[in-house]
Design an enzyme around this catalytic site. Structure first.
Site, PDB file in Angstrom:
ATOM      1  N   SER A 180       0.809  -1.218   0.000  1.00 56.75           N
ATOM      2  CA  SER A 180       0.000   0.000   0.000  1.00 56.75           C
ATOM      3  C   SER A 180       0.844   1.269   0.000  1.00 56.75           C
ATOM      4  CB  SER A 180      -0.930   0.005   1.217  1.00 56.75           C
ATOM      5  OG  SER A 180      -1.649   1.236   1.267  1.00 56.75           O
ATOM      6  N   LYS A 210     -13.578  -5.206   2.445  1.00 55.23           N
ATOM      7  CA  LYS A 210     -14.495  -4.177   1.953  1.00 55.23           C
ATOM      8  C   LYS A 210     -15.965  -4.554   2.115  1.00 55.23           C
ATOM      9  CE  LYS A 210     -11.399  -1.978  -1.380  1.00 55.23           C
ATOM     10  NZ  LYS A 210     -11.237  -1.501  -2.772  1.00 55.23           N
ATOM     11  N   THR A 234      -9.267  -1.852   2.657  1.00 56.80           N
ATOM     12  CA  THR A 234      -8.855  -2.542   1.444  1.00 56.80           C
ATOM     13  C   THR A 234      -9.064  -4.043   1.616  1.00 56.80           C
ATOM     14  OG1 THR A 234      -7.106  -2.714  -0.221  1.00 56.80           O
ATOM     15  CG2 THR A 234      -6.419  -2.752   2.100  1.00 56.80           C
ATOM     16  N   ASP A 266     -14.086   4.367  -3.868  1.00 55.85           N
ATOM     17  CA  ASP A 266     -13.531   3.695  -5.047  1.00 55.85           C
ATOM     18  C   ASP A 266     -14.260   4.166  -6.306  1.00 55.85           C
ATOM     19  OD1 ASP A 266     -11.540   2.178  -3.885  1.00 55.85           O
ATOM     20  OD2 ASP A 266     -12.782   0.385  -3.647  1.00 55.85           O
ATOM     21  N   ALA A 314     -13.643  -4.611  -4.844  1.00 57.75           N
ATOM     22  CA  ALA A 314     -13.255  -3.673  -5.893  1.00 57.75           C
ATOM     23  C   ALA A 314     -14.044  -3.943  -7.168  1.00 57.75           C
ATOM     24  CB  ALA A 314     -11.755  -3.772  -6.166  1.00 57.75           C
TER      25      ALA A 314
END
Length: 245
Positions: free
Chosen positions: A14, A65, A61, A102, A130
């Protein structure tokens, strides 16, 4: 001191802490700190919050999520519709509200990659949190999509039964999986890259390394490519606005 941070596992790849530390320095913000909090499971979140009462906001993350939603007092309508949270605001009374930034970054990334183009079909690699944001963003643009998953029950195809003609016809391909993330930089989603053409657009949500193997294969075929940096910056700045609203 106002404290912010990122929860997930693993977090070695990250850039969030470096991004916010640089932001605080460049903008003269002296009362804020951003740290990485790698949690062994999402069940460790309450203990983290209890230990750090000055924690005002969190990014979320993989792989939490979706799991984190069960720990929140409220979820924004957009995050609820997407089905994933990557940003949490902690109020003065301790209540937790979840958001999805996002989608902010994805809109910016798709604008940058596609320009005015409107692909007739898209392929999304991965079915996690994601991916859900990608699905939402493509639905906004009326771009039909199919999902590729390792799990036969979650996608339209698996990597083992993905037809070559689907890759050829899906002029937008989005890697919404962590495959290719540092340190496993030689990995790439297992799709037939020989069917990628100069008319294809490849978006990788991974930003470390800047040129993933997925994007390198696309470049070799003449495709338009974009890594996850635009999305990363967009979601980070979106989170900062939420935390300071």
């Amino acid at each position: 001191m106002r404290r912010f941070g990122l929860i997930g596992r693993p977090l070695g790849h990250s850039a969030s802490a470096a991004y916010f530390t640089d932001k605080f320095m460049s903008e003269g913000i002296t009362d804020c700190e951003y740290s990485l909090y790698e949690l062994p499971s999402i069940e460790a979140l309450p203990a983290l919050l209890e230990r750090l009462p000055e924690l005002c906001g969190l990014n979320v993350t993989i792989p939490y999520k979706r799991e984190v939603m069960a720990f929140l007092d409220e979820v924004s309508p957009e995050a609820q519709a997407i089905g994933a949270v990557n940003c949490i605001r902690r109020a003065a009374n301790g209540s937790l509200t979840g958001y999805n930034t996002d989608i902010i970054g994805l809109r910016a990334a798709l604008d940058e990659l596609l320009g005015g183009e409107q692909p007739s079909a898209a392929l999304i690699l991965g079915t996690g949190g994601a991916s859900q944001a990608v699905q939402y963003a493509l639905a906004e643009r009326d771009i039909p999509f199919a999902l590729v998953s390792r799990d036969v029950s979650k996608g339209n195809y698996t990597y083992d039964n993905l037809p070559c003609e689907v890759v050829e016809e899906s002029r937008l391909i989005v890697n919404a999986s962590p495959v290719g993330t540092y340190p496993r930089v030689d990995d790439a989603p297992r799709i037939p890259y020989g069917y990628v053409t100069p008319e294809h657009y490849l978006l990788d949500l991974v930003y470390n390394p800047p040129l993933t193997q997925f994007l390198a294969y696309g470049q070799q075929r003449g495709a338009h490519v974009l890594n996850g940096r635009t999305m990363f910056v967009g979601q980070a700045e979106g989170a900062w606005r939420i935390w300071n609203a």
